[in-house]
Design a protein around this motif. Structure first.
Motif, mmCIF file in Angstrom:
data_model
loop_
_atom_site.group_PDB
_atom_site.id
_atom_site.type_symbol
_atom_site.label_atom_id
_atom_site.label_comp_id
_atom_site.label_asym_id
_atom_site.label_seq_id
_atom_site.Cartn_x
_atom_site.Cartn_y
_atom_site.Cartn_z
ATOM 1 N N ALA A 65 165.778 -42.514 44.478
ATOM 2 C CA ALA A 65 165.481 -42.902 45.858
ATOM 3 C C ALA A 65 166.780 -42.945 46.663
ATOM 4 N N CYS A 66 166.731 -42.508 47.904
ATOM 5 C CA CYS A 66 167.940 -42.569 48.728
ATOM 6 C C CYS A 66 168.199 -44.030 49.101
ATOM 7 N N VAL A 67 169.455 -44.372 49.224
ATOM 8 C CA VAL A 67 169.859 -45.757 49.498
ATOM 9 C C VAL A 67 169.243 -46.262 50.794
ATOM 10 N N SER A 68 169.351 -45.476 51.857
ATOM 11 C CA SER A 68 168.844 -45.948 53.150
ATOM 12 C C SER A 68 167.330 -46.133 53.120
ATOM 13 N N GLY A 69 166.615 -45.226 52.475
ATOM 14 C CA GLY A 69 165.163 -45.352 52.382
ATOM 15 C C GLY A 69 164.738 -46.523 51.517
ATOM 16 N N ALA A 70 165.449 -46.731 50.411
ATOM 17 C CA ALA A 70 165.126 -47.842 49.521
ATOM 18 C C ALA A 70 165.330 -49.181 50.224
ATOM 19 N N TYR A 71 166.435 -49.316 50.946
ATOM 20 C CA TYR A 71 166.687 -50.581 51.637
ATOM 21 C C TYR A 71 165.778 -50.765 52.848
ATOM 22 N N ASP A 95 155.633 -52.681 30.973
ATOM 23 C CA ASP A 95 155.727 -53.030 32.394
ATOM 24 C C ASP A 95 157.116 -53.626 32.654
ATOM 25 N N PRO A 96 158.158 -52.775 32.642
ATOM 26 C CA PRO A 96 159.534 -53.282 32.705
ATOM 27 C C PRO A 96 159.866 -53.943 34.046
ATOM 28 N N LEU A 97 160.798 -54.882 33.998
ATOM 29 C CA LEU A 97 161.343 -55.470 35.219
ATOM 30 C C LEU A 97 162.267 -54.454 35.864
ATOM 31 N N LEU A 98 162.114 -54.253 37.159
ATOM 32 C CA LEU A 98 162.943 -53.310 37.897
ATOM 33 C C LEU A 98 163.622 -54.008 39.058
ATOM 34 N N THR A 99 164.775 -53.493 39.445
ATOM 35 C CA THR A 99 165.516 -53.976 40.603
ATOM 36 C C THR A 99 165.666 -52.826 41.600
ATOM 37 N N ILE A 100 166.151 -53.132 42.780
ATOM 38 C CA ILE A 100 166.410 -52.088 43.772
ATOM 39 C C ILE A 100 167.425 -51.088 43.226
ATOM 40 N N ASP A 101 168.373 -51.560 42.437
ATOM 41 C CA ASP A 101 169.359 -50.674 41.823
ATOM 42 C C ASP A 101 168.700 -49.664 40.890
ATOM 43 N N ASP A 102 167.722 -50.108 40.102
ATOM 44 C CA ASP A 102 166.996 -49.193 39.216
ATOM 45 C C ASP A 102 166.302 -48.099 40.024
ATOM 46 N N ILE A 103 165.707 -48.480 41.137
ATOM 47 C CA ILE A 103 164.975 -47.535 41.986
ATOM 48 C C ILE A 103 165.944 -46.497 42.572
ATOM 49 N N ILE A 104 167.091 -46.950 43.051
ATOM 50 C CA ILE A 104 168.077 -46.033 43.644
ATOM 51 C C ILE A 104 168.663 -45.114 42.582
ATOM 52 N N ARG A 105 169.000 -45.644 41.422
ATOM 53 C CA ARG A 105 169.568 -44.823 40.345
ATOM 54 C C ARG A 105 168.576 -43.782 39.822
ATOM 55 N N SER A 106 167.323 -43.976 40.132
ATOM 56 C CA SER A 106 166.290 -43.045 39.680
ATOM 57 C C SER A 106 165.948 -41.983 40.709
#
Length: 84
Positions: free
Chosen positions: A22-28, A9-20
């Protein structure tokens, strides 16, 4: 986040989500929607609880990369020799 970090159950950040993927605007936009309930880094299982089923796929992708199942083979250049 009592209990520490679990390998499955790794710790994730918004950066991890975007690098995987997800589009930047949608993620934010999503982050703004859930902002009062998030930390800078959170276990993937906690993030999933805050998202719609459709949004959870980006967490799955980020989790897979953090678990070592992403791109790359771990090999690089260098011979280990140096001064000092």
């Amino acid at each position: 986040m009592a209990g520490g970090v679990k390998p499955d159950d790794p710790l994730l950040t918004i950066d991890d989500i975007i690098r995987s993927g997800a589009c930047v605007s949608g993620a934010y936009a999503t982050l703004r929607r859930i902002a009062r309930r998030v930390s800078a880094a959170m276990p993937a299982s906690h993030i999933r609880k805050l998202l719609s089923e459709e949004e959870q796929r980006y967490v799955d992708q980020a989790e897979a990369k953090r678990n070592g199942y992403g791109d790359g083979d771990g090999y690089g250049d260098g011979d280990g020799d140096g001064d000092g």
